[in-house]
Scaffold this motif. Structure first.
Motif, mmCIF file in Angstrom:
data_model
loop_
_atom_site.group_PDB
_atom_site.id
_atom_site.type_symbol
_atom_site.label_atom_id
_atom_site.label_comp_id
_atom_site.label_asym_id
_atom_site.label_seq_id
_atom_site.Cartn_x
_atom_site.Cartn_y
_atom_site.Cartn_z
ATOM 1 N N ASN A 37 6.732 14.647 25.721
ATOM 2 C CA ASN A 37 5.970 13.752 26.599
ATOM 3 C C ASN A 37 5.101 14.522 27.587
ATOM 4 O O ASN A 37 4.039 14.040 28.000
ATOM 5 N N GLY A 88 6.211 9.069 23.832
ATOM 6 C CA GLY A 88 4.790 8.886 24.097
ATOM 7 C C GLY A 88 3.936 9.044 22.857
ATOM 8 O O GLY A 88 4.426 9.129 21.725
ATOM 9 N N ASP A 89 2.637 9.109 23.051
ATOM 10 C CA ASP A 89 1.656 9.090 21.967
ATOM 11 C C ASP A 89 1.872 10.193 20.933
ATOM 12 O O ASP A 89 2.218 11.332 21.263
ATOM 13 N N ILE A 137 9.807 3.180 22.189
ATOM 14 C CA ILE A 137 8.470 3.707 21.920
ATOM 15 C C ILE A 137 7.514 3.158 22.967
ATOM 16 O O ILE A 137 7.323 1.948 23.070
ATOM 17 N N SER A 138 6.926 4.046 23.738
ATOM 18 C CA SER A 138 5.996 3.627 24.789
ATOM 19 C C SER A 138 4.565 4.062 24.521
ATOM 20 O O SER A 138 3.659 3.703 25.263
ATOM 21 N N GLY A 139 4.339 4.834 23.470
ATOM 22 C CA GLY A 139 2.995 5.309 23.144
ATOM 23 C C GLY A 139 2.516 4.767 21.804
ATOM 24 O O GLY A 139 3.158 3.922 21.179
ATOM 25 N N ALA A 140 1.384 5.266 21.344
ATOM 26 C CA ALA A 140 0.797 4.854 20.071
ATOM 27 C C ALA A 140 0.983 5.949 19.023
ATOM 28 O O ALA A 140 1.079 7.128 19.348
ATOM 29 N N GLY A 189 4.713 0.223 22.480
ATOM 30 C CA GLY A 189 3.503 1.035 22.527
ATOM 31 C C GLY A 189 2.236 0.239 22.275
ATOM 32 O O GLY A 189 2.246 -0.989 22.191
ATOM 33 N N ARG A 190 1.128 0.973 22.093
ATOM 34 C CA ARG A 190 -0.174 0.348 21.895
ATOM 35 C C ARG A 190 -0.492 0.124 20.420
ATOM 36 O O ARG A 190 -1.555 -0.343 20.081
ATOM 37 N N ASP A 235 2.596 2.365 15.114
ATOM 38 C CA ASP A 235 3.869 3.072 15.006
ATOM 39 C C ASP A 235 4.508 2.794 13.643
ATOM 40 O O ASP A 235 4.243 1.769 13.012
ATOM 41 N N SER A 291 4.362 -4.602 19.805
ATOM 42 C CA SER A 291 3.172 -3.768 19.724
ATOM 43 C C SER A 291 2.443 -4.085 18.425
ATOM 44 O O SER A 291 3.081 -4.420 17.425
ATOM 45 N N SER A 320 2.133 -2.149 13.817
ATOM 46 C CA SER A 320 3.239 -1.237 13.544
ATOM 47 C C SER A 320 3.895 -1.620 12.223
ATOM 48 O O SER A 320 3.856 -2.776 11.795
#
Length: 216
Positions: free
Chosen positions: A73, A102-103, A137-140, A161-162, A165, A193, A196
């Motif tokens: 991260n 993260g991403d 999962i907080s990112g893409a 996330g965005r 995923d 999200s 995904s």
């Protein structure tokens, strides 16, 4: 000292540079002279891939999964988290919720030595807290592969996330063999999200999702 001809040529190059557009788009400017045109173009944005290796079942510190996620991260650019905890099946028992991924992170537990198509790395959430999720999962562009995730108070995998995923080749809510229920109290996988993918076109991409307290 440069002569008159050299001074004239230097002035023409300077004039071409003064009128060049350096905004980032490739530009070619010419003058009435036969001097080469000035060319400007931006450098390609290149970010190096970093790899972090989990070598311990400890909850924290060097070689732990928690530390590998933290390091990934903190790095700008794509990351891979690999596993080399001796060989064969191993269990990691977090004492609190793990950091979100993260991403552009590939958490690849299929790299554990001895892997032959079935997960060997188990995340046992029985000590992580009453509402902790197994993997968040907080990112893409995050990929989760080859984990057993069971006994968490929250969801096995929470996707916030965005988008973009992938969750492939995991056992979620079962024992390490995928034959008995050790459910997570909330969802097996909770998707919040866009775009995904859970599973895939190949048998090795399929997940076993069973025994959880809410929808798979």
């Amino acid at each position: 000292m440069p002569g008159k001809t050299e001074n004239y040529l230097l002035k023409r190059v300077s004039l071409a540079l003064d009128h060049a557009d350096v905004s980032g788009v490739r530009q070619i400017k010419t003058t009435k002279s036969k001097l080469p045109a000035a060319i400007f173009e931006t450098l390609e944005d290149r970010r190096l891939l970093s790899t972090y290796v989990v070598t311990s079942t400890a909850d924290s510190g060097a070689g732990s999964l928690r530390q590998a996620i933290t390091d990934a991260n903190n790095h700008v650019g794509p990351d891979t988290i690999r596993f080399a905890i001796g060989s064969g099946a191993k269990t990691i028992t977090p004492k609190s919720a793990l950091p979100g991924l993260g991403d552009d992170t590939f958490l690849d537990a299929s790299t554990q030595p001895g892997y032959a198509g079935k997960p060997l790395i188990e995340l046992n959430g029985s000590g992580a807290g009453s509402s902790a999720d197994g993997i968040r999962i907080s990112g893409a562009g995050v990929i989760i592969k080859g984990l057993v995730i069971n006994r968490f108070g929250g969801s096995g995998i929470l996707v916030l996330g965005r988008g973009g995923d992938r969750i492939i080749g995991n056992y979620i809510g079962t024992n390490a063999a995928g034959t008995a229920s050790l459910g997570n109290k909330a969802h097996g996988i909770l998707l919040q999200s866009p775009d995904s993918v859970v599973g895939g076109l190949h048998a090795a991409d399929r997940n076993v999702i069973s025994g959880n307290g809410m929808a798979g």
